[in-house]
Motif scaffolding. Structure first.
Motif: not given
Length: 833
Positions: A316-339
Motif C-alpha cells: 500500500g501507500i507509505v509516506s517518506l518524510t525527510v526532517s532536519d536536525f531539529e525534527g522539522k520536516p522539509f520534504c515528503e514523498r508518497l510511495a506505493f509498496i507492492h511486495n
C-alpha cells in the motif's frame, strides 16, 4: 386515571437518546494510531425494486491491512438519490467479517442509489473515511430518470496543476514535476505541453500518460520565472505558471531500483549544503500516524543516495518524510509498496458454455509465493453480466479500495487500472498519481468529542423514586432479553446517581426486552426509564456526483452510464417484470412445490396466538387465570415461590450481592392448589417459548393472563424427557408486548431491534423430472456465498443452477488473506437456451 399517573405514564416511554460522541472522553486517551477501513462486496450493481442486495463486509487495520477486531459493530445504510437514508442495518462483525442483505423497497423510484458503511470509531476522522459505493435501481414501470444532480456552466479551456516532487522546487536542483490536466468537467484529459522561461526559451516538453497525469524534469535557475502552454485533443489551449523555486532547501526523489528496493536521492544546492553538513537528518517511513521505521543519515554532497528495502513494510501507500536536525520536516514523498505482487486467485467453471437451468461447478484456487501456505476469507457472486455494467463510473474492488482509494485525497478515475497486471505502465502511472493526488487527511476531527469503538449494544437507564426525583437506594435492575430458546438475563446494581449500565450486549434481530426494579427485599419498587439504543447516523455528504455541464448553451459529453447500458438492463428488467405479473410472482422463486418467500416482519401477536392455541389444547394438572386479586404478588417469583437465580455478568463492574445467591428450585406453588415438587428446574414456557425457570421470576404478575402447570409424572408423558421435571407454562396478556396493560412504573416490556439477522441465499436445484409444470426462474443473482474460507492453499468448489435467462454470467470473488493481502478473481461463461 389521576393526572399525576397519566404524566408518569407518558414520561415512562419517552426514551433518552444518548450521544455517540462522549465529550468527557479526551482523544488523547487513544493512541490515534488505529485507522479502520471497511469494504463491502455487493452481489451486483443494477437492481429492480423489491429485489435483494447481498453484501459481505471486511474491516481491516489501515496500517497492515489485517482483519481488525477493534470494532464489532458496522453501520450500513442505503441512501436514495435525494440523499435520504431509506434503510439501515447494524451488522455484527466477528474477526473483522460480517454479511447481510437489504430487501430493496418494492416501490423504489428509478435512480442512482448509494450504500454507505462505517464504524462509530471512523466518525472521529470524518465522512471521507466511510466506504461508499453507487448502485442503480431501474423501475420498469417508471424507468425514466434524470441521473444528473445539477447543471454547471463552464469554459472550454483545459486546466493544469503542477506538483514538484518532495513539495518544493529548489534553485539549481533538478526536480521531477508531476502534473494533472483536467477538462471543463473536472475529468482528466490528455494534453501535450511545453515549459518556457521568462525570455521565451523552451526548457522542457511533456505529454500526459494516463487520465491527464504525467511528469517532466526541470532545473530552475535563481530568480527565473517559468510558465507552460498546454494543448488538449480539441485544440484548446491554456497557459499556467510553474511554481517558483526556493533559494535553499532539499529535494527528495524516489525511484524503484528493482522490485522490493527503492532508491532515495536527497539533493540540495551549494547554498544549503553548509547548513546541513555535520548534522543528523532523519528519514521516517510511516503509514498514517504510525511510524514504521526511522533512518538517520548525513548529507555529505549535493547528491546523496540511499537504498531502502521495502520487504518489511505492508503493501500500500507509505509516506517518506525527510526532517532536519531539529525534527522539522522539509520534504515528503508518497510511495506505493507492492511486495506481494504474484498472488493469483483463479476462478474456473467446468464448462465455458451452458444451457439454462444447467448445473454449474465453480473451482477457486489461490497461488503465488506471497500467499504460500496462507488461508483466506472470500465471498463469491455470480450474476447476469448486464446487471454489473456501468452503475458506478469508477468501479473499485477490495484491492483498489484498501491499497489506494481509501488513502488518497479526492476521487480517482478508473482505480482498477492501477491493479490490472496486463497494463505495462500501471505502476509507473500509479507513482505519478501519488505525486498529484496527495495523502488523505487522517487528522482527528473533533477536540471535544470521541466516538468510541462499539463492541455490542449498551443497555442503560435510570431508576428513581416514584414521587421524587431521587435515586432509589439499595435497588437492582433485572433485565431479560427473550429471543429463541436461550434468553439472556442480567442483574445490575444502581449507582449513587440512580444510573445502571450494561455494555457489550449481543442483541440479534427483534428481541423482547423485559426489565424490572427490585429493592433489597425483592419488592418491585421505583420508576424505571431506559435509554434508547437507537443510533443517530452522521449527516450525509451533500456533494453532487453527477452534474450536467454546458459551454454556453452546448451540453458537454460526460463519461457516465451510457444509454446503451441503461437500455440493456431496462429491457431485461421489463421482460422479467412482465413474467412476474403473468405468473403472479413477487420476489420469490417458485419451482414445482418449492416456494421461497421473504421472512415475515416481527409481529409478536402472531406466534403468541398460535402458541396459545397449541397450549390450550393440552392437559395441565393446575390451571389458573390471573385476576387482580393475585396482583398482591408483585412478581411471578413471589407467586410461584421461585427464588431469584440469575447468572450474573461482570460487565457493569459491580459484584454480585449476597442476597441473590442461587437456590435450588424444588417447588412450584400456585395459590389455592397443592404444590408441585420438582427435583430440578421444570421445563418453563413463556408464550410457548422455552426459557429458564429463573427467567420468569421478575416478570410482574399484572402482565400475566394465565399459568398452567404439569407435575413431573404427567410432564414426562406429554413432553418426553424434556418434561421429566414437570412443565410451567406462562401466557402473557396480548398488550404486554407493546406497553404495560396497567400503569407500571417499576418494569418495562418492549421490543428492540438489534443486529441484522443475515438470511441465507437460496439457490434452487433444478430437476427436470419434477418440473413439468414449472414457473420461470428469473434470478439475476444466480449464486451468492459470503462465507468462504480457503485453508492452506487448498482448492474449494461450489455448484449451483442457472436461471431461465440466456446471458453472459460473471463470477466475481473478493476477499483477503489472513496476513492482509486483498484478493480479487473473476471469470465469465455463456448461457444459451
Amino acid at each position: 386515571m389521576a393526572l399525576l399517573d397519566l404524566l408518569l405514564l407518558i414520561n415512562l416511554f419517552l426514551f433518552h437518546i444518548p450521544q455517540e460522541g462522549n465529550p468527557q472522553y479526551s482523544f488523547t486517551q487513544d493512541t490515534l494510531k488505529i485507522i479502520e477501513k471497511v469494504y463491502l462486496h455487493i452481489d451486483r450493481e443494477n437492481y429492480s425494486p423489491g429485489e435483494d442486495l447481498w453484501f459481505k463486509a471486511y474491516l481491516v487495520d489501515g496500517t497492515d491491512k489485517n482483519l481488525s477486531e477493534h470494532s464489532n459493530d458496522l453501520h450500513i445504510e442505503l441512501i436514495s438519490p435525494d440523499l435520504t437514508i431509506i434503510e439501515s442495518h447494524i451488522v455484527r462483525l466477528s474477526g473483522g467479517l460480517g454479511n447481510g442483505d437489504f430487501r430493496l423497497p418494492v416501490k423504489a423510484a428509478s435512480g442512482r442509489y448509494q450504500i454507505r458503511a462505517y464504524t462509530n470509531y471512523m466518525r472521529n476522522f470524518g465522512e471521507e473515511m466511510f466506504f461508499k459505493k453507487y448502485f442503480t435501481i431501474i423501475n420498469a414501470d417508471n424507468p425514466n430518470f434524470d441521473s444528473y444532480d445539477s447543471t454547471i456552466y463552464v469554459s472550454n479551456k483545459p486546466d493544469i496543476t503542477f506538483f514538484p516532487e518532495g513539495g518544493s522546487l529548489v534553485d539549481d536542483v533538478t526536480s521531477l514535476i508531476g502534473f494533472k490536466a483536467a477538462d471543463a468537467t473536472g475529468k482528466g484529459c490528455e494534453i501535450t505541453g511545453k515549459v518556457y522561461s521568462s525570455h521565451g526559451d523552451t526548457v522542457a516538453s511533456f505529454k500526459s500518460t494516463f487520465k491527464g497525469i504525467g511528469t517532466f524534469n526541470l532545473t530552475p535557475s535563481h530568480g527565473e520565472v517559468y510558465y507552460s502552454i498546454i494543448y488538449d485533443n480539441n485544440g484548446d489551449t491554456a497557459r499556467s505558471q510553474i511554481p517558483k523555486s526556493m533559494e535553499t532547501g532539499t529535494v527528495l526523489h524516489v525511484s524503484e531500483i528493482q522490485p522490493g528496493e527503492l532508491d532515495l536521492a536527497i539533493r540540495t544546492n551549494m547554498e544549503t549544503l553548509p547548513i546541513l553538513t555535520g548534522h543528523d537528518l532523519s528519514l521516517s517511513i510511516s503509514v498514517h500516524n504510525t511510524i514504521l521505521k526511522t533512518i538517520f543519515f548525513k548529507v555529505k554532497s549535493l547528491n546523496n543516495h540511499m537504498a531502502l528495502r521495502t520487504g518489511e513494510f505492508p503493501d500500500g501507500i507509505v509516506s517518506l518524510t525527510v526532517s532536519d536536525f531539529e525534527g522539522k520536516p522539509f520534504c515528503e514523498r508518497l510511495a506505493f509498496i507492492h511486495n506481494n505482487d504474484d498472488e493469483k486467485l483463479t476462478i474456473k467453471t467446468d464448462k465455458p458454455v451452458y444451457a439454462t437451468r444447467d448445473s454449474v461447478s465453480v473451482n477457486i484456487s489461490l497461488s503465488g509465493s506471497s500467499v504460500n501456505g496462507q488461508g483466506a476469507f472470500l465471498s463469491l457472486s455470480a450474476s447476469n453480466a448486464i446487471s454489473e455494467d456501468g452503475s458506478d463510473l469508477d468501479p473499485s474492488n477490495i484491492s483498489s479500495w484498501f491499497l489506494l482509494e481509501s488513502d488518497v485525497r479526492g476521487e480517482i478515475e478508473e482505480p482498477l487500472y492501477y491493479f490490472d497486471r496486463s497494463k505495462p505502465n500501471r505502476l509507473k502511472n500509479l507513482d505519478i498519481l501519488l505525486l498529484t493526488q496527495g495523502w488523505r487527511d487522517f487528522k482527528w476531527k473533533y477536540e471535544d468529542k470521541y466516538y468510541q469503538p462499539e463492541n455490542g449494544f449498551t443497555l442503560s437507564g435510570r431508576v428513581r423514586r416514584k414521587f421524587a426525583d431521587k435515586p432509589l437506594e439499595n435497588s437492582f435492575v433485572t433485565l431479560g432479553l427473550f429471543k429463541g430458546k436461550k434468553p439472556n438475563l442480567f442483574m445490575v446494581p444502581i449507582d449513587s446517581s440512580g444510573r445502571f449500565l450494561i455494555k457489550g450486549v449481543n442483541i440479534t434481530g427483534k428481541t423482547s426486552l423485559i426489565a424490572s426494579v427490585t429493592n433489597d427485599k425483592d419488592k418491585l419498587k421505583g420508576w424505571l426509564t431506559m435509554d434508547s439504543i437507537r443510533y443517530n447516523p452522521p449527516e450525509i455528504e451533500t456533494k453532487k456526483e453527477y452534474s450536467r455541464y454546458f459551454i454556453r448553451d452546448i451540453p458537454v459529453k460526460v463519461d457516465k452510464k451510457s444509454d446503451e447500458q441503461t437500455n440493456g438492463y431496462l429491457e431485461y428488467s421489463e421482460s422479467n417484470n412482465n413474467l412476474k405479473k403473468r405468473y403472479s410472482l413477487l420476489d420469490t422463486i417458485k419451482i414445482g412445490q418449492v416456494i421461497i418467500t421473504p421472512k415475515l416482519r416481527f409481529e409478536p401477536e402472531i406466534p403468541r396466538v398460535q402458541n396459545e392455541i397449541n397450549l390450550r389444547t393440552m392437559f395441565f394438572d393446575k390451571e389458573i387465570t390471573v385476576t387482580p386479586i393475585l396482583e398482591i404478588y408483585n412478581t411471578l417469583g413471589q407467586l410461584l415461590g421461585v427464588r431469584f437465580h440469575i447468572t450474573y455478568t461482570e460487565s457493569s463492574g459491580f459484584k454480585k450481592p449476597e442476597s441473590t445467591s442461587g437456590q435450588s428450585f424444588l417447588t412450584t406453588q400456585l395459590p389455592g392448589v397443592s404444590s408441585c415438587n420438582h427435583m430440578t428446574d421444570p421445563l418453563t414456557m413463556l408464550d410457548g417459548m422455552e426459557v429458564k425457570y429463573d427467567a420468569i421470576s421478575f416478570i410482574p404478575v399484572s402482565w400475566v393472563e394465565r399459568i398452567d402447570v404439569l407435575c413431573p409424572i404427567n410432564g414426562g408423558l406429554v413432553w418426553g424427557e424434556r418434561g421429566d421435571q414437570g412443565v410451567v407454562s406462562i401466557l402473557l396478556k396480548s398488550d404486554a408486548y407493546f406497553s404495560s396493560p396497567s400503569i407500571v412504573y417499576h418494569s418495562i416490556n418492549t421490543a428492540i431491534l438489534g443486529y441484522n439477522e443475515p438470511r441465507v441465499y437460496y439457490s434452487p436445484k433444478h430437476h427436470t423430472s419434477l418440473e413439468k409444470d414449472k414457473k420461470p426462474d428469473l434470478r439475476t443473482t444466480l449464486f451468492w456465498e459470503p462465507n468462504i474460507e480457503l485453508l492452506n492453499d487448498k482448492d474449494i468448489s461450489f455448484s449451483y443452477f442457472n436461471s431461465d435467462n440466456p446471458s453472459t454470467v460473471r463470477i466475481i470473488v473478493e476477499g483477503i488473506t489472513k496476513s492482509g493481502i486483498p484478493l480479487v478473481g473473476s471469470t465469465e461463461y455463456k448461457v444459451n437456451r
